[in-house]
Design an enzyme around this catalytic site. Sequence first.
Site, PDB file in Angstrom:
ATOM      1  N   CYS A  65       0.883  -1.159   0.000  1.00 16.99           N
ATOM      2  CA  CYS A  65       0.000   0.000   0.000  1.00 16.99           C
ATOM      3  C   CYS A  65       0.921   1.209   0.000  1.00 16.99           C
ATOM      4  O   CYS A  65       1.491   1.550   1.036  1.00 16.99           O
ATOM      5  CB  CYS A  65      -0.901   0.013   1.228  1.00 16.99           C
ATOM      6  SG  CYS A  65      -1.823   1.554   1.383  1.00 16.99           S
ATOM      7  N   CYS A 113      -0.451   4.390   2.258  1.00 14.97           N
ATOM      8  CA  CYS A 113      -0.472   4.348   3.732  1.00 14.97           C
ATOM      9  C   CYS A 113       0.003   2.967   4.156  1.00 14.97           C
ATOM     10  O   CYS A 113       1.157   2.633   3.924  1.00 14.97           O
ATOM     11  CB  CYS A 113      -1.847   4.718   4.288  1.00 14.97           C
ATOM     12  SG  CYS A 113      -3.241   3.965   3.436  1.00 14.97           S
ATOM     13  N   CYS A 131      -2.485  -0.006   4.141  1.00 14.37           N
ATOM     14  CA  CYS A 131      -3.635  -0.913   4.007  1.00 14.37           C
ATOM     15  C   CYS A 131      -3.141  -2.354   3.970  1.00 14.37           C
ATOM     16  O   CYS A 131      -2.175  -2.672   3.263  1.00 14.37           O
ATOM     17  CB  CYS A 131      -4.403  -0.613   2.732  1.00 14.37           C
ATOM     18  SG  CYS A 131      -5.086   1.047   2.690  1.00 14.37           S
TER      19      CYS A 131
END
Lengths: 212, 89
Positions: free
Chosen positions: A116, A119, A121
């Site tokens: 991700c 961020c 995820c």
Amino acid sequence: MPHDHTDHLSPSGHPFRPDNDAPLTYWQVMEIAIRELLIVKGITTAADIAAQIDAMDARSPADGAKVVARAWTDPAFKARLLANGSAASREMGFDIGSLRLIVVENTPHIHNVIVCTLCSCYPRNLLGLPPDWYKTRAYRSRVVREPRKVLAEFGLVLPDSIRIRVHDSTADMRYIVLPARPAGTEELSEADLADLVTRDAMIGTGLPKAAA
Amino acid sequence: MADRVRVRAMMPPGHVRTPAYLRGKTGIIERSLGDYPNPEQLAYRQRAEPRALYRVRFSMAEIWGAAAENPDDTLDAEIFAHWLEPLES
């Protein structure tokens, strides 16, 4: 002297780790304030919050490993898992909440790896909390640009004949890799197969363990 | 949505789920995922309209040019329809 200790080494000879006495950050204070307000206003309770933390801590890569082992042993389940990862995981009894899971399959010609970049995820509801490295800027920025070099640092050197598919979880989906079943495991039970499935194999930075 | 798309090369401020490294890049629709609330509104507690979300596949050659490790490796990302420009195939 028998007690010839120094100020900076423990009795076992290791440096003392500094106490975690730094003041709370702005966001930590904000989190505590909101949590206390939610409790005071009767929207949630301290027990509910503790139970939710326990539920998250109880999730681990072992849950995902069971899903993978089922897919290795049950072709119909595997087809359902690739068609709808969330429904197939729920079918096995995993409470994955609102997780929208896409399962990507490794083949002799394709290796998948998950990241991700925006961020961190991660399919927490199936695999538990992500490893710290998964959240680092180094992993997130490098695996999309030089996946082969990054995988090699994990000990996974792939020939050019295997195409790499990087999956960047940029929005509402979460991903796990369905690794290939290791050779020589025809006789193993589903439970023994699950023991071969590592967290990294499901992120794509590793492969399952070889049969013992 | 066309099979071939280009990610719009815009740079709006705010909570955007389209990574900068894919803006302006051309890819193919890998699958259509259905409608999801627009994160650019959701992040600010505005009424979030449902927007079509797609998985788009890019070649590493398209993303990184000559710097690609292996031009035929690929990268898939989820991109909302309002970030995609259909191309003639």
